[in-house]
Design a protein around this motif. Structure first.
Motif, PDB file in Angstrom:
ATOM      1  N   PRO A 110       1.117  -1.121   0.037  1.00 41.06           N
ATOM      2  CA  PRO A 110      -0.042  -0.150  -0.163  1.00 41.06           C
ATOM      3  C   PRO A 110       0.890   1.253   0.129  1.00 41.06           C
ATOM      4  N   LEU A 111       0.371   2.497  -0.772  1.00 39.93           N
ATOM      5  CA  LEU A 111       1.154   3.341  -0.722  1.00 39.93           C
ATOM      6  C   LEU A 111       1.632   4.256   0.703  1.00 39.93           C
ATOM      7  N   GLY A 112       0.636   4.088   1.570  1.00 39.82           N
ATOM      8  CA  GLY A 112       1.065   4.601   2.819  1.00 39.82           C
ATOM      9  C   GLY A 112       2.235   3.875   3.268  1.00 39.82           C
ATOM     10  N   VAL A 113       1.865   2.585   3.406  1.00 41.56           N
ATOM     11  CA  VAL A 113       3.197   1.870   4.060  1.00 41.56           C
ATOM     12  C   VAL A 113       4.387   2.120   3.358  1.00 41.56           C
ATOM     13  N   THR A 114       4.446   2.131   2.066  1.00 40.44           N
ATOM     14  CA  THR A 114       5.560   2.641   1.163  1.00 40.44           C
ATOM     15  C   THR A 114       6.230   4.217   1.625  1.00 40.44           C
ATOM     16  N   PHE A 115       5.161   5.019   1.683  1.00 41.31           N
ATOM     17  CA  PHE A 115       5.409   6.349   2.343  1.00 41.31           C
ATOM     18  C   PHE A 115       6.452   6.326   3.837  1.00 41.31           C
ATOM     19  N   SER A 116       5.969   5.046   4.689  1.00 42.01           N
ATOM     20  CA  SER A 116       6.658   4.975   6.031  1.00 42.01           C
ATOM     21  C   SER A 116       7.935   4.816   5.739  1.00 42.01           C
ATOM     22  N   PHE A 117       8.130   3.928   4.751  1.00 36.21           N
ATOM     23  CA  PHE A 117       9.688   3.471   4.427  1.00 36.21           C
ATOM     24  C   PHE A 117      10.399   4.842   4.009  1.00 36.21           C
ATOM     25  N   LEU A 118       9.755   5.236   3.047  1.00 34.31           N
ATOM     26  CA  LEU A 118      10.383   6.575   2.367  1.00 34.31           C
ATOM     27  C   LEU A 118      10.842   7.762   3.173  1.00 34.31           C
ATOM     28  N   ILE A 119       9.957   7.888   4.241  1.00 35.29           N
ATOM     29  CA  ILE A 119      10.120   8.947   5.099  1.00 35.29           C
ATOM     30  C   ILE A 119      11.264   8.825   6.210  1.00 35.29           C
ATOM     31  N   THR A 120      11.338   7.523   6.633  1.00 33.78           N
ATOM     32  CA  THR A 120      12.168   7.006   7.884  1.00 33.78           C
ATOM     33  C   THR A 120      13.756   6.911   7.320  1.00 33.78           C
ATOM     34  N   SER A 121      13.702   6.190   6.196  1.00 29.74           N
ATOM     35  CA  SER A 121      14.888   5.598   5.508  1.00 29.74           C
ATOM     36  C   SER A 121      16.092   6.708   5.592  1.00 29.74           C
ATOM     37  N   PRO A 122      15.916   8.018   5.020  1.00 25.76           N
ATOM     38  CA  PRO A 122      16.796   8.967   5.107  1.00 25.76           C
ATOM     39  C   PRO A 122      17.069   9.708   6.607  1.00 25.76           C
ATOM     40  N   LEU A 123      16.157   9.332   7.268  1.00 20.17           N
ATOM     41  CA  LEU A 123      16.307  10.446   8.467  1.00 20.17           C
ATOM     42  C   LEU A 123      16.909   9.603   9.562  1.00 20.17           C
ATOM     43  N   VAL A 124      16.822   8.054   9.434  1.00 21.60           N
ATOM     44  CA  VAL A 124      17.500   7.420  10.780  1.00 21.60           C
ATOM     45  C   VAL A 124      18.282   6.116  10.250  1.00 21.60           C
ATOM     46  N   ASN A 125      19.349   6.109  10.453  1.00 24.81           N
ATOM     47  CA  ASN A 125      20.030   4.653   9.900  1.00 24.81           C
ATOM     48  C   ASN A 125      21.373   4.610  10.936  1.00 24.81           C
ATOM     49  N   GLU A 126      21.976   3.461  10.706  1.00 21.80           N
ATOM     50  CA  GLU A 126      22.935   3.115  11.758  1.00 21.80           C
ATOM     51  C   GLU A 126      23.994   4.120  11.658  1.00 21.80           C
ATOM     52  N   VAL A 127      24.508   4.626  10.676  1.00 28.21           N
ATOM     53  CA  VAL A 127      25.641   5.713  10.496  1.00 28.21           C
ATOM     54  C   VAL A 127      25.155   6.741  11.326  1.00 28.21           C
ATOM     55  N   ALA A 128      23.766   7.432  10.970  1.00 27.52           N
ATOM     56  CA  ALA A 128      23.373   8.428  11.964  1.00 27.52           C
ATOM     57  C   ALA A 128      23.306   8.274  13.341  1.00 27.52           C
ATOM     58  N   ILE A 129      22.710   7.069  13.699  1.00 31.28           N
ATOM     59  CA  ILE A 129      22.530   6.822  15.065  1.00 31.28           C
ATOM     60  C   ILE A 129      23.893   6.855  15.849  1.00 31.28           C
ATOM     61  N   GLY A 130      25.100   6.293  15.264  1.00 30.52           N
ATOM     62  CA  GLY A 130      26.455   6.033  15.877  1.00 30.52           C
ATOM     63  C   GLY A 130      26.979   7.423  15.757  1.00 30.52           C
ATOM     64  N   LEU A 131      26.581   8.422  15.222  1.00 31.64           N
ATOM     65  CA  LEU A 131      27.125   9.772  15.082  1.00 31.64           C
ATOM     66  C   LEU A 131      26.510  10.647  16.248  1.00 31.64           C
ATOM     67  N   PHE A 132      25.134  10.294  16.408  1.00 35.86           N
ATOM     68  CA  PHE A 132      24.340  10.986  17.248  1.00 35.86           C
ATOM     69  C   PHE A 132      24.702  10.480  18.588  1.00 35.86           C
ATOM     70  N   VAL A 133      25.111   9.354  18.898  1.00 32.68           N
ATOM     71  CA  VAL A 133      25.488   8.830  20.156  1.00 32.68           C
ATOM     72  C   VAL A 133      26.787   9.733  20.585  1.00 32.68           C
ATOM     73  N   GLY A 134      27.763   9.886  19.576  1.00 32.65           N
ATOM     74  CA  GLY A 134      29.091  10.356  19.944  1.00 32.65           C
ATOM     75  C   GLY A 134      28.826  11.837  20.146  1.00 32.65           C
TER      76      GLY A 134
END
Length: 325
Positions: A106-130
């Motif tokens: 469904p389009l809404g489910v796809t949008f959920s991925f499209l929104i979150t993917s660039p915002l939060v990832n393991e690289v960003a999380i690692g930098l955020f902690v530091g």
């Protein structure tokens, strides 16, 4: 993962072209070459992989399951969590968006991925902690996932499928026909590859011009807009600093790991953390290059609805960050 691409870009710009470091044109050109190579590689890998997945994907079963079973928002949460573990920028998430839609998600489910993917990832999380500590990181991750989940639910309720472009609708029709052929003939992967390859080329041919235009805009923004330009608009005494920061972020283009050092500088200069993070979310989750790419798959009205809703959610998140932190 892409260090060799960055090194090749540096070698081409600084050694072959013999351009001096630090100049606007040099930095813009370096950004363009690096990001073009990186995104084209990602495009090829993602589209080819999704082509294989889609050739086996039970489109009708997924559609029927999602339409007949109430998962109470779980599918949107799962899509957002999947976005967390996929380290894609907003532009390179678009091929997966196409793959999701082709797969009957469904389009809404796809949008959920499209929104979150660039915002939060393991690289960003690692930098955020530091840079900001575990507490801030946890709040950021949770808010990013909730942002994707809630936005996806709202967008699904609006029933926006009719605003997809004819190009996407044609791909959807072709995907169903191709899968019907795969199922009817029970083809092996080797037999499926020519059809998958043709589909990869078709999608690449359609989307590459938009990629190049989008990256060109991003390169110009990257090379010519100075960091200090935005600081005067995001002062802690300005009640409207959060929406201003979010709106000013839209013309810029970077991934989460690229913009985090800028966020650290803004916070060090006295800008509230929530305002700085709203700026970061705007840069990463909303950008003119992304809009250029989405123009291939969405009508202008759908892009406006998508950007408007995400902007509103980011602004609310920014104010909440300023309260909590």
């Amino acid at each position: 993962m892409f260090d060799w691409v960055q090194n090749s870009s540096d070698w081409l710009v600084y050694d072959v072209f013999n351009l001096s470091k630090g100049q606007h044109l040099t930095e813009a050109l370096n950004f363009f070459i690096y990001d073009t190579a990186k995104i084209l590689i990602l495009l090829f890998i993602v589209i080819f992989f999704m082509g294989i997945v889609n050739s086996y994907f039970p489109i009708d079963k997924v559609k029927n399951y999602l339409s007949r079973h109430k998962l109470y928002g779980l599918e949107y949460l799962v899509a957002s969590l999947f976005g967390v573990v996929t380290p894609f920028c907003s532009c390179s998430s678009v091929p997966l968006f196409i793959g999701f839609v082709r797969g009957g998600i469904p389009l809404g489910v796809t949008f959920s991925f499209l929104i979150t993917s660039p915002l939060v990832n393991e690289v960003a999380i690692g930098l955020f902690v530091g840079l900001f500590g575990i507490k801030t990181t946890l709040i950021y991750v949770i808010s990013g996932v909730l942002l994707g989940t809630i936005s996806g639910v709202i967008l699904q309720k609006l029933k926006l499928e009719s605003f997809l472009t004819p190009w996407v609708k044609e791909i959807l029709a072709t995907a169903q026909k191709d899968q019907d052929a795969f199922i009817a003939e029970k083809q092996t992967l080797k037999q499926r590859l020519p059809i998958i390859w043709n589909e990869v080329l078709k999608i690449l041919k359609g989307i590459i011009p938009y990629v190049l235009v989008g990256i060109s805009i991003g390169g110009l923004m990257h090379g010519y807009i100075p960091e200090g330009f935005f600081e005067k608009y995001m002062d802690k005494d300005n009640l409207f600093a959060v929406p201003i920061a979010t709106i000013l972020a839209v013309p810029m283009y970077s991934n989460a790991s690229g913009i985090l050092p800028v966020v650290q500088v803004l916070v060090a200069k006295g800008i509230p953390l929530g305002t700085a993070i709203a700026f970061m979310m705007g840069v990463v989750g909303l950008s003119l290059p992304e809009a250029m790419l989405l123009k291939k798959v969405m009508s202008l009205k759908l892009i406006a609805i998508f950007f408007g809703l995400v902007t509103l959610c980011i602004i609310i998140s920014g104010y909440l960050f300023n309260i909590l932190l």
